[in-house]
Design an enzyme around this catalytic site. Structure first.
Site, short mmCIF file in Angstrom:
data_model
loop_
_atom_site.label_atom_id
_atom_site.label_comp_id
_atom_site.label_asym_id
_atom_site.label_seq_id
_atom_site.Cartn_x
_atom_site.Cartn_y
_atom_site.Cartn_z
N VAL A 1 76.50 -33.19 25.60
CA VAL A 1 75.72 -32.05 26.07
C VAL A 1 74.29 -32.53 26.29
O VAL A 1 73.70 -33.18 25.42
CB VAL A 1 75.73 -30.89 25.04
CG1 VAL A 1 74.88 -29.72 25.53
CG2 VAL A 1 77.16 -30.44 24.75
N MET B 1 65.47 -28.39 23.52
CA MET B 1 66.24 -28.27 22.28
C MET B 1 66.07 -26.92 21.60
O MET B 1 66.84 -26.58 20.70
CB MET B 1 65.89 -29.40 21.30
CG MET B 1 66.68 -30.65 21.53
SD MET B 1 68.46 -30.37 21.36
CE MET B 1 69.06 -31.98 21.76
N THR C 1 77.95 -35.31 21.19
CA THR C 1 76.56 -35.74 21.19
C THR C 1 75.78 -34.70 21.97
O THR C 1 76.24 -34.21 23.00
CB THR C 1 76.42 -37.12 21.87
OG1 THR C 1 77.19 -38.07 21.15
CG2 THR C 1 74.97 -37.55 21.94
N CYS C 2 74.61 -34.34 21.48
CA CYS C 2 73.73 -33.42 22.20
C CYS C 2 72.34 -34.04 22.21
O CYS C 2 71.79 -34.36 21.15
CB CYS C 2 73.71 -32.05 21.54
SG CYS C 2 72.68 -30.85 22.41
N VAL C 3 71.80 -34.22 23.41
CA VAL C 3 70.47 -34.83 23.53
C VAL C 3 69.58 -34.00 24.45
O VAL C 3 70.07 -33.27 25.32
CB VAL C 3 70.56 -36.28 24.07
CG1 VAL C 3 71.31 -37.17 23.10
CG2 VAL C 3 71.21 -36.32 25.43
#
Length: 127
Positions: free
Chosen positions: A77, A82, A104-106
């Protein structure tokens, strides 16, 4: 080698790529944004609606590959802010059942077409 690819009606690539590439046991799904749907309204500022449209687009491609959300093993994602994590996560958790895929979320500076979220996945074909 000839690539076996999957595309879905109702989603349009925003560049020279395939929606999904079949690599045998694994199928790699290109990132989708809400703006990859030609019928998408302007959802700027509505991260929940954008996240849902990302999954709707991805699941349409998955249907073409005869896969379901149960076959997903990894999700990436990308968020432009954020501060949208909790709202995105609320939609995300409704797309899968436990045990959830790896994820994974960045945060990224920007996304194509001015999107605020993009989601890509990897699925494994059941034997």
């Amino acid at each position: 080698m000839t690539r076996k690819v999957y595309d879905a009606k109702g989603t349009e690539p925003s560049g020279p790529y395939s929606h999904a590439v079949d690599a045998g046991e694994f199928i790699y799904f290109s990132g989708q944004t809400a703006k990859n749907s030609p019928t998408a309204k302007d959802m700027t500022g509505d991260i929940a609606a954008q996240t849902q449209q990302c999954f709707d687009n991805l699941f349409e491609v998955m249907k073409e590959a005869n896969l379901t959300s149960d076959d997903v093993v990894k999700v990436n994602v990308y968020l432009t802010d954020m501060n949208n994590f909790a709202e995105m996560n609320g939609v995300y958790e409704k797309q899968f059942v436990a045990p959830y895929p790896a994820r994974t979320c960045v945060a990224v500076l920007a996304l194509p077409l001015g999107a605020e979220v993009e989601i890509e996945m990897v699925a494994k074909r059941s034997k």
